[in-house]
Design a protein around this motif. Structure first.
Motif, PDB file in Angstrom:
ATOM      1  N   THR A 120     100.252  41.396  35.669  1.00  0.00           N
ATOM      2  CA  THR A 120      99.702  42.784  35.843  1.00  0.00           C
ATOM      3  C   THR A 120      98.786  43.233  34.834  1.00  0.00           C
ATOM      4  OG1 THR A 120     101.730  43.663  35.033  1.00  0.00           O
ATOM      5  CG2 THR A 120     101.889  43.393  37.185  1.00  0.00           C
ATOM      6  N   LEU A 129      99.285  50.674  40.254  1.00  0.00           N
ATOM      7  CA  LEU A 129      99.025  49.263  40.848  1.00  0.00           C
ATOM      8  C   LEU A 129      99.276  49.208  42.358  1.00  0.00           C
ATOM      9  CD1 LEU A 129     101.388  47.487  38.219  1.00  0.00           C
ATOM     10  CD2 LEU A 129      99.093  47.695  38.055  1.00  0.00           C
ATOM     11  N   SER A 275      95.657  43.872  45.866  1.00  0.00           N
ATOM     12  CA  SER A 275      95.975  43.513  44.384  1.00  0.00           C
ATOM     13  C   SER A 275      94.725  42.846  43.561  1.00  0.00           C
ATOM     14  CB  SER A 275      97.199  42.422  44.419  1.00  0.00           C
ATOM     15  OG  SER A 275      98.338  43.070  44.869  1.00  0.00           O
ATOM     16  N   HIS A 278      92.784  44.423  40.748  1.00  0.00           N
ATOM     17  CA  HIS A 278      93.348  44.832  39.636  1.00  0.00           C
ATOM     18  C   HIS A 278      92.813  43.360  38.788  1.00  0.00           C
ATOM     19  CE1 HIS A 278      95.373  48.240  40.385  1.00  0.00           C
ATOM     20  NE2 HIS A 278      96.130  47.537  41.238  1.00  0.00           N
TER      21      HIS A 278
END
Length: 508
Positions: A120, A129, A275, A278
């Motif tokens: 992350t 997130l 996702s 990111h």
């Protein structure tokens, strides 16, 4: 627990029917450990070659009683499950399962928990997130707080056949020579080969008892998603891809776009594409202090892709009518991998009963090609051979070495004998010019107690790029004539030979 101690450990693996778990079990066994698997459906594990070497318990990580029983006498517990793809409440399910797992591990006196989570970004608050990354981070935190020494390995995209992230990359790159893509193709990612992930997971079993923390893990390359697609195409031998980013494609829209292009289920593709906005890059490399890298590791992105592609075709094609293929390396497909993993493999399968013994049917099978022909629509086979020679292929001119017997490596018109199991299987690999790889399999199987048999036939095609996809769907309408006729005529030829043998015997 001394990390230099070679004493075998008792390991619990949850998620053994999943991508990582199914590949971790044989690695743990090879390292000398005893393994117990907790699975909701133990029958899914029966086709693995290691199934007889492990203890299998039925249960679910959301059921405290089954987890408690599975933790009995366990040294190291691997948590390799997640609820991604099960519905909108996967975060709540993951949270509850992690809490149960941690509580039961502590109650049972487990000496270490190992969890494979997700990389992350450090500059993004957790509540901002994507749901997928947020849930992975929360599960890692719950396990670290459970009171048992825990190692959390945080990885980005894992490169290996069967990995959902890798399969998305594979299908997007292979099926689209020109791509209109979302802006996340510029996101930086640090991928890692599945073999390196497994090496670290096994190594975590022997970490010192005072080590309880998260580790970032990744390969040597930091690439944008666009660069990964370009390099995948190069390794796979595809023409250069044209990639045109379009900023207006939102994560939701891009997940629908991925769904149209790839067979990866939308319930998995959507959280994964969300996702990708990111950046996921390693911010520390402390794992090396405890688990030094062996020579040649970690593998580069290109090496990992090459391994993922190396045996996927052969391993998938080697699947028999009666049993699953047995891969030989972590990068190879497994029987429990989902149907959409491993790239496209199109099949045309046919079976027919034969009024002849297996031995007679096998003689017909072993006699195909050359002067005996292919038992189906001679004009179509001749035309295919002529077209192949027109584009520089071998055509039908090679014939066969022996009119009655074949051996592995023999040329057979525009095929090559790849495998023979005398009396049962003949597998031919196409050597004609094709946008992909093709095989033809012919089986002779016993059928009933009346001395009859069954003829089984499979034509398989592994397309290469968009042209391969177009080729399959262009020729597939003719398969009923060519391959259907072939199956019928081989069965009739075997029955005719059996009748002639009976008449000849009666005449004597």
């Amino acid at each position: 627990m001394n990390h230099n101690d070679s004493t075998p450990l008792r390991c619990l693996v949850t998620g053994a029917t999943g991508y990582i778990g199914g590949r971790l079990v044989p690695e743990l066994l090879a390292d000398g450990h005893q393994v117990r698997c907790l699975a909701r459906n133990p029958r899914k594990l029966r086709d693995h070659p290691w199934a007889g070497d492990v203890e299998v318990m039925q249960g679910d990580v959301t059921d405290a009683d089954s987890v408690s029983q599975a933790m009995t006498d366990i040294d190291v517990a691997y948590y390799l499950v997640h609820a991604l793809g099960t519905g909108k409440d996967f975060e709540a399910t993951d949270r509850r399962a992690a809490q149960i797992f941690g509580e039961q591990a502590k109650a049972a006196g487990v000496r270490r928990v190992v969890y494979l989570g997700a990389l992350t970004p450090t500059d993004v608050p957790e509540d901002e997130l994507s749901p997928h990354l947020r849930s992975r981070a929360e599960v890692g935190r719950i396990l670290l707080d459970c009171g048992v020494p825990t190692a959390v390995l945080r990885a980005a995209v894992i490169i290996g056949s069967g990995s959902a992230s890798f399969e998305m990359l594979r299908y997007l790159t292979e099926r689209l020579p020109v791509m209109v893509t979302p802006s996340w193709v510029h996101t930086r990612i640090q991928p890692i080969a599945v073999g390196d992930v497994l090496r670290l997971l096994v190594g975590c079993a022997r970490l010192p008892e005072d080590v309880s923390r998260a580790f970032d893990i990744g390969g040597p390359d930091i690439l944008t998603y666009r660069e990964m697609m370009v390099r995948y195409a190069r390794v796979a031998g595809l023409p250069p891809r044209v990639i045109l980013p379009v900023p207006v494609l939102t994560p939701g829209l891009s997940s629908h776009w991925v769904g149209l292009v790839t067979p990866v289920p939308a319930s998995i593709a959507r959280p994964l594409t969300e996702s990708l906005r990111h950046e996921v890059v390693c911010h520390e490399h402390a794992v090396r202090q405890y688990l030094p890298e062996p020579p040649g590791h970690p593998l580069s992105f290109d090496q990992a892709v090459r391994l993922a592609l190396r045996r996927v075709r052969e391993a998938k094609v080697a699947t028999r009518w009666s049993s699953a293929a047995v891969p030989g390396a972590p990068s190879d497909p497994l029987p429990t991998d989902p149907d959409w993993a491993g790239g496209s493999l199109y099949t045309d399968s046919r079976q027919t009963p034969v009024h002849a013994p297996v031995s007679t049917l096998w003689r017909v099978i072993e006699g195909v090609g050359g002067d005996n022909g292919w038992y189906s629509f001679p004009l179509a086979w001749s035309l295919r051979g002529w077209l192949d020679r027109l584009v520089g292929g071998v055509g039908l001119r090679r014939g066969r070495r022996d009119a009655e017997r074949l051996r592995v490596g023999d040329s057979l018109d525009f095929w090559r004998v790849e495998e023979i199991e005398p009396g049962r299987l003949l597998r031919l690999r196409a050597e004609m010019r094709l946008p992909g790889l093709a095989w033809l399999e012919m089986f002779a199987e016993p059928d009933g107690d009346e001395g009859g048999s069954r003829y089984c036939q499979r034509a398989l095609f592994h397309p290469r790029g968009l042209l391969g996809q177009i080729y399959w769907w262009t020729v597939s309408p003719f398969h009923a004539i060519v391959f259907g006729g072939m199956a019928r005529n081989i069965a009739l030829a075997a029955a005719r030979q059996a009748d002639e043998a009976v008449v000849g015997e009666a005449a004597r």
